[in-house]
Design an enzyme around this catalytic site. Sequence first.
Site, PDB file in Angstrom:
ATOM      1  N   ALA A   9      31.901  10.193 -31.629  1.00  0.00           N
ATOM      2  CA  ALA A   9      32.626  11.293 -30.952  1.00  0.00           C
ATOM      3  C   ALA A   9      32.177  12.666 -31.437  1.00  0.00           C
ATOM      4  O   ALA A   9      32.805  13.672 -31.107  1.00  0.00           O
ATOM      5  CB  ALA A   9      34.131  11.119 -31.150  1.00  0.00           C
ATOM      6  N   ARG A  11      29.354  14.082 -30.618  1.00  0.00           N
ATOM      7  CA  ARG A  11      28.542  14.758 -29.597  1.00  0.00           C
ATOM      8  C   ARG A  11      28.751  14.099 -28.235  1.00  0.00           C
ATOM      9  O   ARG A  11      29.329  13.025 -28.136  1.00  0.00           O
ATOM     10  CB  ARG A  11      27.048  14.670 -29.965  1.00  0.00           C
ATOM     11  CG  ARG A  11      26.718  15.359 -31.255  1.00  0.00           C
ATOM     12  CD  ARG A  11      25.236  15.336 -31.578  1.00  0.00           C
ATOM     13  NE  ARG A  11      24.759  14.050 -32.050  1.00  0.00           N
ATOM     14  CZ  ARG A  11      23.908  13.282 -31.388  1.00  0.00           C
ATOM     15  NH1 ARG A  11      23.415  13.668 -30.226  1.00  0.00           N
ATOM     16  NH2 ARG A  11      23.521  12.118 -31.869  1.00  0.00           N
ATOM     17  N   TYR A 152      17.260  -1.193 -23.854  1.00  0.00           N
ATOM     18  CA  TYR A 152      18.547  -0.502 -23.690  1.00  0.00           C
ATOM     19  C   TYR A 152      19.374  -1.201 -22.604  1.00  0.00           C
ATOM     20  O   TYR A 152      20.564  -1.456 -22.790  1.00  0.00           O
ATOM     21  CB  TYR A 152      18.277   0.953 -23.322  1.00  0.00           C
ATOM     22  CG  TYR A 152      19.510   1.797 -23.087  1.00  0.00           C
ATOM     23  CD1 TYR A 152      20.272   2.252 -24.152  1.00  0.00           C
ATOM     24  CD2 TYR A 152      19.894   2.159 -21.792  1.00  0.00           C
ATOM     25  CE1 TYR A 152      21.403   3.031 -23.933  1.00  0.00           C
ATOM     26  CE2 TYR A 152      21.012   2.930 -21.561  1.00  0.00           C
ATOM     27  CZ  TYR A 152      21.764   3.376 -22.641  1.00  0.00           C
ATOM     28  OH  TYR A 152      22.887   4.143 -22.424  1.00  0.00           O
ATOM     29  N   LYS A 156      23.083  -2.989 -22.967  1.00  0.00           N
ATOM     30  CA  LYS A 156      24.244  -2.527 -22.187  1.00  0.00           C
ATOM     31  C   LYS A 156      24.771  -3.637 -21.274  1.00  0.00           C
ATOM     32  O   LYS A 156      25.962  -3.690 -20.969  1.00  0.00           O
ATOM     33  CB  LYS A 156      23.866  -1.276 -21.395  1.00  0.00           C
ATOM     34  CG  LYS A 156      23.624  -0.057 -22.294  1.00  0.00           C
ATOM     35  CD  LYS A 156      24.895   0.341 -23.024  1.00  0.00           C
ATOM     36  CE  LYS A 156      24.733   1.519 -23.938  1.00  0.00           C
ATOM     37  NZ  LYS A 156      25.993   1.950 -24.554  1.00  0.00           N
TER      38      LYS A 156
HETATM   39  P1  NDP Z   1      24.517  11.191 -27.592  1.00  0.00           P
HETATM   40  O1  NDP Z   1      23.161  10.823 -28.091  1.00  0.00           O
HETATM   41  O2  NDP Z   1      24.744  12.542 -27.035  1.00  0.00           O
HETATM   42  O3  NDP Z   1      25.612  10.919 -28.744  1.00  0.00           O
HETATM   43  C1  NDP Z   1      25.620   9.667 -29.386  1.00  0.00           C
HETATM   44  C2  NDP Z   1      26.802   9.597 -30.306  1.00  0.00           C
HETATM   45  O4  NDP Z   1      26.801   8.292 -30.901  1.00  0.00           O
HETATM   46  C3  NDP Z   1      26.755  10.608 -31.434  1.00  0.00           C
HETATM   47  O5  NDP Z   1      28.060  11.090 -31.668  1.00  0.00           O
HETATM   48  C4  NDP Z   1      26.269   9.775 -32.620  1.00  0.00           C
HETATM   49  O6  NDP Z   1      26.799  10.219 -33.850  1.00  0.00           O
HETATM   50  C5  NDP Z   1      26.874   8.439 -32.302  1.00  0.00           C
HETATM   51  N1  NDP Z   1      26.195   7.317 -32.947  1.00  0.00           N
HETATM   52  C6  NDP Z   1      24.935   6.854 -32.745  1.00  0.00           C
HETATM   53  N2  NDP Z   1      24.703   5.805 -33.535  1.00  0.00           N
HETATM   54  C7  NDP Z   1      25.828   5.596 -34.255  1.00  0.00           C
HETATM   55  C8  NDP Z   1      26.203   4.648 -35.232  1.00  0.00           C
HETATM   56  N3  NDP Z   1      25.358   3.679 -35.652  1.00  0.00           N
HETATM   57  N4  NDP Z   1      27.452   4.730 -35.766  1.00  0.00           N
HETATM   58  C9  NDP Z   1      28.314   5.689 -35.359  1.00  0.00           C
HETATM   59  N5  NDP Z   1      28.009   6.612 -34.439  1.00  0.00           N
HETATM   60  C10 NDP Z   1      26.783   6.557 -33.892  1.00  0.00           C
HETATM   61  O7  NDP Z   1      24.859  10.062 -26.499  1.00  0.00           O
HETATM   62  P2  NDP Z   1      25.768  10.129 -25.199  1.00  0.00           P
HETATM   63  O8  NDP Z   1      26.980  10.904 -25.458  1.00  0.00           O
HETATM   64  O9  NDP Z   1      24.898  10.459 -24.062  1.00  0.00           O
HETATM   65  O10 NDP Z   1      26.125   8.569 -25.054  1.00  0.00           O
HETATM   66  C11 NDP Z   1      27.382   8.038 -25.427  1.00  0.00           C
HETATM   67  C12 NDP Z   1      27.440   6.609 -24.917  1.00  0.00           C
HETATM   68  O11 NDP Z   1      27.296   6.602 -23.496  1.00  0.00           O
HETATM   69  C13 NDP Z   1      26.329   5.718 -25.451  1.00  0.00           C
HETATM   70  O12 NDP Z   1      26.820   4.407 -25.671  1.00  0.00           O
HETATM   71  C14 NDP Z   1      25.322   5.700 -24.332  1.00  0.00           C
HETATM   72  O13 NDP Z   1      24.510   4.556 -24.355  1.00  0.00           O
HETATM   73  C15 NDP Z   1      26.248   5.731 -23.134  1.00  0.00           C
HETATM   74  N6  NDP Z   1      25.620   6.215 -21.917  1.00  0.00           N
HETATM   75  C16 NDP Z   1      25.083   7.474 -21.838  1.00  0.00           C
HETATM   76  C17 NDP Z   1      24.498   7.907 -20.667  1.00  0.00           C
HETATM   77  C18 NDP Z   1      23.903   9.245 -20.505  1.00  0.00           C
HETATM   78  O14 NDP Z   1      23.226   9.483 -19.481  1.00  0.00           O
HETATM   79  N7  NDP Z   1      24.076  10.177 -21.448  1.00  0.00           N
HETATM   80  C19 NDP Z   1      24.429   7.021 -19.488  1.00  0.00           C
HETATM   81  C20 NDP Z   1      25.033   5.734 -19.668  1.00  0.00           C
HETATM   82  C21 NDP Z   1      25.596   5.349 -20.847  1.00  0.00           C
HETATM   83  P3  NDP Z   1      25.963  11.095 -34.955  1.00  0.00           P
HETATM   84  O15 NDP Z   1      25.306  12.219 -34.217  1.00  0.00           O
HETATM   85  O16 NDP Z   1      27.025  11.525 -35.883  1.00  0.00           O
HETATM   86  O17 NDP Z   1      24.991  10.158 -35.582  1.00  0.00           O
END
Ligand code: NDP
Length: 243
Positions: A9, A11, A152, A156
């Site tokens: 949460a 980003r 990926y 999913k």
């Molecule tokens: P971002 O890359 O913008 O953000 C990813 C978030 O996940 C960050 O807050 C990051 O935290 C956190 N994160 C990553 N790895 C871990 C981990 N191992 N443990 C805890 N936190 C983790 O991604 P989005 O907001 O775009 O994506 C959010 C979700 O939505 C994902 O599951 C993605 O697959 C899904 N999604 C996104 C789409 C898109 O077009 N954006 C489309 C379809 C699905 P930190 O920075 O602190 O490491």
Amino acid sequence: MKTALITGASRGIGRAIAIRLSQDGYSVAINYKKSKDAAQDVKKQIEELGGKAEIFCADVSDNKQVEKMMKDVIACFGGIDVLVNNAGIALPQGLFTDFDDLTAKNVFDTNVFGTMNCARAVIPYFVSKKSGKIINISSIWGICGGSCEVIYSASKGAIVAFTKALSKELAPSGICVNCIAPGLIETDMNKNLSDDDKKEFAEGISLGRVGKAEEVAETIAFLASDASSYINGQTISVDGGMI
Ligand code: NDP
């Protein structure tokens, strides 16, 4: 006051979900892995809007860290009502055969096992109170499959099947498990895409544009609420209508 834990949460979509759920009166547990400053910023924004939030560092792929986080969240807020499994990672676009098994394993460790770890940690608590909601984040690629996004997509797709199966197992305990499948959403995950790439992608979307994190958060707010009391095991697409 109900409590929601949103993984990833700090980003993007997770951040929008945290802010949206706080507007519905939830105390919000903001999970992050690396981006502490960004997570603190989300907490600050929620507090400025009159909400309650706390940040929790944990790598969701690490079961021990997840178990500790869940205990800390419950101790901090006195319980938990909603888990949103949002944390996820993607790979640069490329042919399946360009990626080795370790790279694929890393993606599954976060996207699939991270989701499972958080669900496993919260289920005993939800079962004991005979209520709770688990909302998983898949992707449109988990339903359609995306060329050059094979690993990926597979991760999913696993989340869709996990949601369906777990929803059947937990329904007798009063727990609902649902899933969201976003399309292309404007976040850091897609920052490598050029404007031309996005324009080309948007041609395959009936609404003709990329989505916003806030638009995904609206559907999460619905699934978290009592208004969705008869919805279970579903995957809802929030993708602008793929053509
Ligand atoms: P971002 O890359 O913008 O953000 C990813 C978030 O996940 C960050 O807050 C990051 O935290 C956190 N994160 C990553 N790895 C871990 C981990 N191992 N443990 C805890 N936190 C983790 O991604 P989005 O907001 O775009 O994506 C959010 C979700 O939505 C994902 O599951 C993605 O697959 C899904 N999604 C996104 C789409 C898109 O077009 N954006 C489309 C379809 C699905 P930190 O920075 O602190 O490491």
